[in-house]
Structure formats: structure tokens, C-alpha cells
Scaffold this motif. Structure first.
Motif, PDB file in Angstrom:
ATOM      1  N   PHE A  35       0.700  -1.175   0.212  1.00 38.58           N
ATOM      2  CA  PHE A  35      -0.017   0.151   0.084  1.00 38.58           C
ATOM      3  C   PHE A  35       0.873   1.257  -0.006  1.00 38.58           C
ATOM      4  O   PHE A  35       0.535   2.340  -0.491  1.00 38.58           O
ATOM      5  CB  PHE A  35      -1.007   0.069   1.170  1.00 38.58           C
ATOM      6  CG  PHE A  35      -2.204  -0.848   1.039  1.00 38.58           C
ATOM      7  CD1 PHE A  35      -3.024  -0.598  -0.170  1.00 38.58           C
ATOM      8  CD2 PHE A  35      -2.462  -1.895   1.999  1.00 38.58           C
ATOM      9  CE1 PHE A  35      -4.171  -1.677  -0.301  1.00 38.58           C
ATOM     10  CE2 PHE A  35      -3.432  -2.770   1.619  1.00 38.58           C
ATOM     11  CZ  PHE A  35      -4.102  -2.594   0.631  1.00 38.58           C
ATOM     12  N   HIS A  40      -1.433   4.489  -1.296  1.00 35.85           N
ATOM     13  CA  HIS A  40      -2.396   4.378  -0.519  1.00 35.85           C
ATOM     14  C   HIS A  40      -1.920   4.595   0.830  1.00 35.85           C
ATOM     15  O   HIS A  40      -1.768   3.664   1.796  1.00 35.85           O
ATOM     16  CB  HIS A  40      -3.021   3.008  -0.466  1.00 35.85           C
ATOM     17  CG  HIS A  40      -3.875   2.981  -1.903  1.00 35.85           C
ATOM     18  ND1 HIS A  40      -3.102   2.306  -3.153  1.00 35.85           N
ATOM     19  CD2 HIS A  40      -5.106   3.352  -2.487  1.00 35.85           C
ATOM     20  CE1 HIS A  40      -3.813   2.102  -4.120  1.00 35.85           C
ATOM     21  NE2 HIS A  40      -4.939   2.968  -3.773  1.00 35.85           N
ATOM     22  N   TRP A  43      -4.509   3.134   3.787  1.00 33.89           N
ATOM     23  CA  TRP A  43      -4.412   1.543   4.159  1.00 33.89           C
ATOM     24  C   TRP A  43      -3.051   1.167   4.361  1.00 33.89           C
ATOM     25  O   TRP A  43      -2.989   0.138   5.411  1.00 33.89           O
ATOM     26  CB  TRP A  43      -4.797   1.025   2.652  1.00 33.89           C
ATOM     27  CG  TRP A  43      -6.132   0.901   2.485  1.00 33.89           C
ATOM     28  CD1 TRP A  43      -6.834   1.731   1.224  1.00 33.89           C
ATOM     29  CD2 TRP A  43      -7.252   0.087   2.869  1.00 33.89           C
ATOM     30  NE1 TRP A  43      -8.034   1.641   1.427  1.00 33.89           N
ATOM     31  CE2 TRP A  43      -8.374   0.561   2.538  1.00 33.89           C
ATOM     32  CE3 TRP A  43      -7.349  -0.712   3.950  1.00 33.89           C
ATOM     33  CZ2 TRP A  43      -9.469   0.091   2.651  1.00 33.89           C
ATOM     34  CZ3 TRP A  43      -8.372  -1.187   4.293  1.00 33.89           C
ATOM     35  CH2 TRP A  43      -9.714  -0.716   3.418  1.00 33.89           C
ATOM     36  N   ALA A  46      -3.228   1.648   8.119  1.00 37.06           N
ATOM     37  CA  ALA A  46      -4.039   0.714   8.963  1.00 37.06           C
ATOM     38  C   ALA A  46      -3.244  -0.798   9.024  1.00 37.06           C
ATOM     39  O   ALA A  46      -3.457  -1.306   9.952  1.00 37.06           O
ATOM     40  CB  ALA A  46      -5.260   0.545   8.041  1.00 37.06           C
ATOM     41  N   CYS A  47      -2.479  -1.135   7.991  1.00 43.05           N
ATOM     42  CA  CYS A  47      -1.677  -2.365   8.089  1.00 43.05           C
ATOM     43  C   CYS A  47      -0.616  -2.101   9.036  1.00 43.05           C
ATOM     44  O   CYS A  47      -0.269  -3.014   9.750  1.00 43.05           O
ATOM     45  CB  CYS A  47      -1.053  -2.444   6.573  1.00 43.05           C
ATOM     46  SG  CYS A  47      -2.274  -3.206   5.715  1.00 43.05           S
TER      47      CYS A  47
END
Length: 87
Positions: A35, A40, A43, A46-47
Motif C-alpha cells: 500500500f 495508499h 491503508w 491501517a496495516c
């Protein structure tokens, strides 16, 4: 309270949780990198946050595995009688 009906071959799920955590580390690192390279950022963030949760769980599991087995009564210890006032 020990009743005597516990399984005699019960096994700890710690080894399974260890390997699932390792699997989670691999996927969260791969997701974060993928990502981030594609632009991104949300994302990837978030990861990355999920990576921190998985690593914390992995450390917790490793700590418990290293503590070793806790005391469990053997076959020579009879089961405890339930309290008389229990209904």
C-alpha cells in the motif's frame, strides 16, 4: 473448581496462536509495503497499526510459552467435591 471431568489430553492453543501471529506479521508487513508503494497512505497506516497489534500478541504468546506449563493436579489427586450449598 476441578470436577474430575476435564479432558486428560487437553492441549494449549499457544503454539497455534504463535504460528497465526507469525502469519499475521508476514501479511501485515506485505500489506504495509504494498500500500505504501502504490500511494495508499491510509491503508498502509491501517496495516501498520495492525502490525503493531499482531506483534504485541506475538510477544504475549512467546512470553507465555517460555513460562512453561503451570501446575496441574495429576491422576493421583482426586477431584474436589462441589460445595454442599451449591444448587
Amino acid at each position: 473448581m476441578r470436577t474430575g471431568s476435564e479432558p486428560t489430553t487437553a492441549r494449549s492453543p499457544l503454539r497455534m496462536r504463535f504460528w497465526l501471529s507469525v502469519w499475521g506479521v508476514v501479511w501485515t508487513v506485505a500489506g504495509t509495503v504494498a500500500f505504501a508503494l502504490t500511494g495508499h497512505r491510509g491503508w498502509a497506516l491501517a496495516c501498520g497499526m495492525l502490525f503493531l497489534v499482531v506483534v504485541a500478541d506475538l510477544l504475549f504468546v512467546v512470553r507465555h510459552i517460555r513460562q512453561g506449563p503451570q501446575y496441574q493436579p495429576g491422576r493421583d489427586v482426586p477431584p474436589y467435591e462441589p460445595p454442599a450449598d451449591r444448587r
